[in-house]
Design a protein around this motif. Structure first.
Motif, PDB file in Angstrom:
ATOM      1  N   GLU A 568       0.810  -1.222   0.000  1.00 55.49           N
ATOM      2  CA  GLU A 568       0.000   0.000   0.000  1.00 55.49           C
ATOM      3  C   GLU A 568       0.843   1.272   0.000  1.00 55.49           C
ATOM      4  O   GLU A 568       0.433   2.283  -0.579  1.00 55.49           O
ATOM      5  CB  GLU A 568      -0.926   0.011   1.219  1.00 55.49           C
ATOM      6  CG  GLU A 568      -1.831  -1.217   1.292  1.00 55.49           C
ATOM      7  CD  GLU A 568      -2.513  -1.334   2.643  1.00 55.49           C
ATOM      8  OE1 GLU A 568      -2.708  -0.280   3.275  1.00 55.49           O
ATOM      9  OE2 GLU A 568      -2.826  -2.454   3.067  1.00 55.49           O
ATOM     10  N   LYS A 611       2.270   4.408  -5.236  1.00 52.46           N
ATOM     11  CA  LYS A 611       2.244   4.295  -3.787  1.00 52.46           C
ATOM     12  C   LYS A 611       2.662   5.632  -3.177  1.00 52.46           C
ATOM     13  O   LYS A 611       3.439   6.384  -3.752  1.00 52.46           O
ATOM     14  CB  LYS A 611       3.204   3.199  -3.324  1.00 52.46           C
ATOM     15  CG  LYS A 611       2.821   1.796  -3.785  1.00 52.46           C
ATOM     16  CD  LYS A 611       3.831   0.781  -3.256  1.00 52.46           C
ATOM     17  CE  LYS A 611       3.518  -0.625  -3.728  1.00 52.46           C
ATOM     18  NZ  LYS A 611       4.502  -1.608  -3.221  1.00 52.46           N
ATOM     19  N   ARG A 644      -3.388  -1.092   9.765  1.00 50.08           N
ATOM     20  CA  ARG A 644      -4.196  -0.892   8.556  1.00 50.08           C
ATOM     21  C   ARG A 644      -5.270   0.178   8.775  1.00 50.08           C
ATOM     22  O   ARG A 644      -5.632   0.901   7.854  1.00 50.08           O
ATOM     23  CB  ARG A 644      -4.821  -2.215   8.124  1.00 50.08           C
ATOM     24  CG  ARG A 644      -3.773  -3.247   7.721  1.00 50.08           C
ATOM     25  CD  ARG A 644      -4.347  -4.410   6.934  1.00 50.08           C
ATOM     26  NE  ARG A 644      -3.290  -5.346   6.563  1.00 50.08           N
ATOM     27  CZ  ARG A 644      -2.446  -5.154   5.548  1.00 50.08           C
ATOM     28  NH1 ARG A 644      -2.551  -4.063   4.810  1.00 50.08           N
ATOM     29  NH2 ARG A 644      -1.506  -6.038   5.278  1.00 50.08           N
ATOM     30  N   SER A 647      -3.436   3.503   8.396  1.00 43.74           N
ATOM     31  CA  SER A 647      -3.129   3.756   6.994  1.00 43.74           C
ATOM     32  C   SER A 647      -4.388   4.145   6.212  1.00 43.74           C
ATOM     33  O   SER A 647      -4.387   5.112   5.432  1.00 43.74           O
ATOM     34  CB  SER A 647      -2.489   2.511   6.367  1.00 43.74           C
ATOM     35  OG  SER A 647      -2.310   2.682   4.969  1.00 43.74           O
ATOM     36  N   ALA A 659      -8.376   1.047  -1.536  1.00 45.62           N
ATOM     37  CA  ALA A 659      -8.347  -0.064  -2.486  1.00 45.62           C
ATOM     38  C   ALA A 659      -9.486  -1.037  -2.222  1.00 45.62           C
ATOM     39  O   ALA A 659     -10.080  -1.594  -3.151  1.00 45.62           O
ATOM     40  CB  ALA A 659      -7.000  -0.783  -2.419  1.00 45.62           C
TER      41      ALA A 659
END
Length: 672
Positions: A568, A611, A644, A647, A659
């Protein structure tokens, strides 16, 4: 759907056209006189096009020695005919231009008109404000139905042997058929509604009414507008006046003569002191087919090596097709008052496509193919002068009428900024008039109401530079989809804390011009969402260095996060730009922003997935807790989920797209 009766064909109007006719007939127009202006303007265009076609094609076989417009009123039959002997239309053109509205913006137009009608009925806006919408969509022909019970259009295109007759009462259908007897040109035949009544309609079959309307709206038309009128016959010499027949009004003691109703004097050839603002406004409406008032009238006369005159207008309302790829731009080109081209793109760059007007040159060749114009030295010189003069006029409006400029910039600023990319020569002038939102209200809240008003008006780059804080050497900006989104971005936290002003750029073109310009007044343009921002030594220092966490303590966490999120992000590092949020996404110095990537993809361009860099705020409790948990047990349950979540939240905070939104939503719910 159509049905045939003999050689006549009855068709249904396009659905959008029917709705438009209903809106127009019942609630749009506040001044019915303007229908005549619209029809006369169309006739004038047809005459211009015929003369140009005759110059380009000698085999066309048309007589251009007496081009004119004719008004034929009949009080007995309550009809009015507006006739021209111009280029005319083919059957296909009649169907396309009159029977349908198959053009971009139709749906938008219908919605705007419907909303305007509702607002007008509730008293929220005036009738004139509603009528102004008409000019934004180029549909003036339909105004004839406001004063007519039915409209007949008879036309024959130059070079064709058979004409077309189009008839409609403005309801659901129209009839179209061949007309073998149609003369070249176009006749619009109106079966007039009764004068007076609830609508207080003037009598458009009356000579004096027509004289008044033409003088008010169409006096400057270059072609003669003629009308036959009856005048008392001169009395024979020696007539005593005792003859009963001579005194009988019904007797044949009058003559018919043809009079020209307009002066035909080109406005651009007259000194500005001799032309009223009303005359300029009507000329603007004529050439632009608009209904608004011009914001500014620009006159220009050049003498010397080559001579030309120009009359240009800045609009006050946005044309509906301003951002359409099919928009027609450019000004009308004349040579020694001979019409050459309707939309001369070579005279006006795309970033001034809203400018309307005419240029009349003295010695350009009449062989004016597009290729020749592009190479013509005089055309390039005229264009450069026009650009300079228009930008001077905009700067004057900005200086002398700031409220009107604010509205103008809101309407056309995004278009003008295209010039910062395309026209290096005009860049300094454009930057001088360009205004930008900024975070100034946040950093200068003590200014009060006056300061808030100034901030709402925007700031120029020069004004921004004059307010740069101690130690600041760069012009900071942040792009985004809206001002609210930008001002809530975590990228601004350290700048706000230190009192450093940041430009707020929300137009799509802003994503491009900042890179094209690079620097202004020796100051580099710097995105606060790119690169590693270090504000130490700039503005007010808000934190004591002794309270800063030890970066070395985060080394293991950053390494682990980089490995865990490698699909990511391309890097995880500590941030110097965050003071409140836990994390944010940033790009490398030359990376595209998420908004620019989305623009390119929307245009059909294929781009590789890029990215970004995840920056963490080491002072945030969540990040500190994650560091401690990772140090105690790198394999502890929940660490990966927390990483996660951080992020994903950073992606959302900058207006990016996740995503896998569903997976993120599930993870968020499970962790609550």
């Amino acid at each position: 759907m159509s049905q045939h009766t003999g050689n006549a064909e009855t068709r249904e109007f396009q659905a959008e056209t029917r709705q438009l006719l209903d809106l127009m007939i019942h609630s749009i127009y506040s001044n019915p006189d303007t229908f005549l202006r619209e029809v006369i303007s169309n006739s004038s265009d047809a005459l211009d096009k015929l003369r140009l076609a005759a110059l380009q094609d000698s085999t066309l076989g048309v007589d251009t020695s007496d081009l004119h417009i004719e008004l034929i009123p009949d009080e007995q039959t309550r009809t009015l005919v507006i006739r021209d002997n111009g280029i005319g239309m083919s059957r296909e053109e009649v169907v396309d231009l009159i029977g349908t509205l198959a053009k971009s913006g139709t749906g938008q137009m219908r919605e705007a008109l419907s909303a305007a009608r509702a607002a007008q009925e509730s008293g929220e806006i005036s009738e004139q404000a509603t009528a102004d919408l008409i000019g934004q969509f180029g549909i003036g022909f339909y105004s004839t139905f406001m004063v007519s019970d039915s409209v007949t259009l008879v036309t024959r295109k130059a070079g064709e042997s058979v004409g077309t007759r189009w008839v409609s009462s403005g309801e659901d259908t129209y009839t179209i058929e061949e007309d073998a007897d149609a003369p070249q040109g176009t006749s619009v035949i109106l079966q007039l509604k009764p004068a007076g009544g609830d609508a207080a309609l003037p009598d458009y079959a009356d000579e004096n009414t027509l004289r008044r309307v033409v003088r008010t709206y169409s006096d400057f038309i270059a072609w003669p507008i003629r009308m036959e009128v009856e005048r008392p016959a001169p009395e024979p010499e020696g007539d005593t006046g005792d003859d009963d027949e001579a005194n009988d009004p019904s007797a044949e003691n009058s003559i018919t003569e043809t009079v020209t109703l307009n002066s035909q004097k080109a406005l651009w050839t007259r000194p500005r002191s001799e032309v009223s603002d009303e005359e300029y406004a009507e000329f603007y409406r004529h050439i632009s087919h608009a209904w608004d008032e011009p914001l500014e009238t620009i006159t220009l006369k050049a003498e010397g090596t080559f001579e030309y005159q120009a009359l240009l207008f800045l609009p006050s309302q946005v044309p509906f097709d301003l951002f359409s790829p099919d928009v027609k731009r450019g000004v009308q080109l004349y040579v020694r008052r001979v019409f050459i081209m309707d939309d001369c793109e070579e005279l006006v760059p795309p970033f001034l496509r809203f400018v309307k007007g005419i240029v009349d040159a003295q010695d350009l060749s009449l062989n004016v193919s597009r290729e020749i114009l592009q190479q013509d030295r005089q055309i390039r010189a005229i264009r450069k002068r026009l650009v300079k003069r228009v930008l001077q006029a905009i700067e004057q409006v900005k200086r002398d009428r700031p409220e009107e400029f604010r509205s103008f910039w809101a309407n056309f600023g995004a278009v003008l900024k295209e010039g910062l990319i395309a026209d290096v020569d005009a860049r300094d002038q454009l930057l001088a008039v360009s205004t930008f939102a900024s975070t100034r209200p946040s950093v200068e809240s003590a200014e009060g109401a006056d300061g808030a008003a100034d901030a709402e008006a925007g700031t120029t780059i020069a004004e921004y530079v004059s307010r740069m804080v101690d130690g600041q050497e760069e012009i900071y900006y942040l792009t985004g989809t809206s001002r609210a989104a930008v001002e809530s971005s975590p990228h601004l936290e350290a700048f706000r804390a230190r009192g450093v002003e940041v430009l707020v750029l929300t137009d799509p073109v802003d994503e491009v011009w900042v890179d094209a310009v690079g620097e202004v007044e020796g100051k580099r343009l710097r995105s606060v969402a790119k690169g590693d921002v270090d504000l130490s030594g700039i503005g007010a220092d808000t934190q004591d260095g002794e309270d800063q966490p030890d970066a070395a303590e985060f080394t293991d966490l950053l390494t682990w996060l980089g490995e865990e999120l490698e699909d990511e992000v391309k890097q995880v590092r500590l941030s110097h730009r965050l003071t409140e949020s836990a994390a944010c996404m940033v790009g490398d110095e030359f990376d595209m922003t998420p908004q620019l990537e989305a623009m390119y993809r929307a245009s059909g361009m294929e781009l590789p997935t890029s990215k970004r860099i995840l920056e963490l705020n080491p002072s945030h409790p969540l990040v500190e807790r994650l560091r401690r948990q990772h140090a105690e047990d790198p394999s502890a349950d929940g660490l990966v989920d927390t990483a996660r979540l951080i992020s994903g939240a950073a992606v959302l905070a900058e207006g990016g797209t996740l995503a896998d939104p569903a997976a993120f939503a599930k993870l968020l719910v499970d962790r609550i």
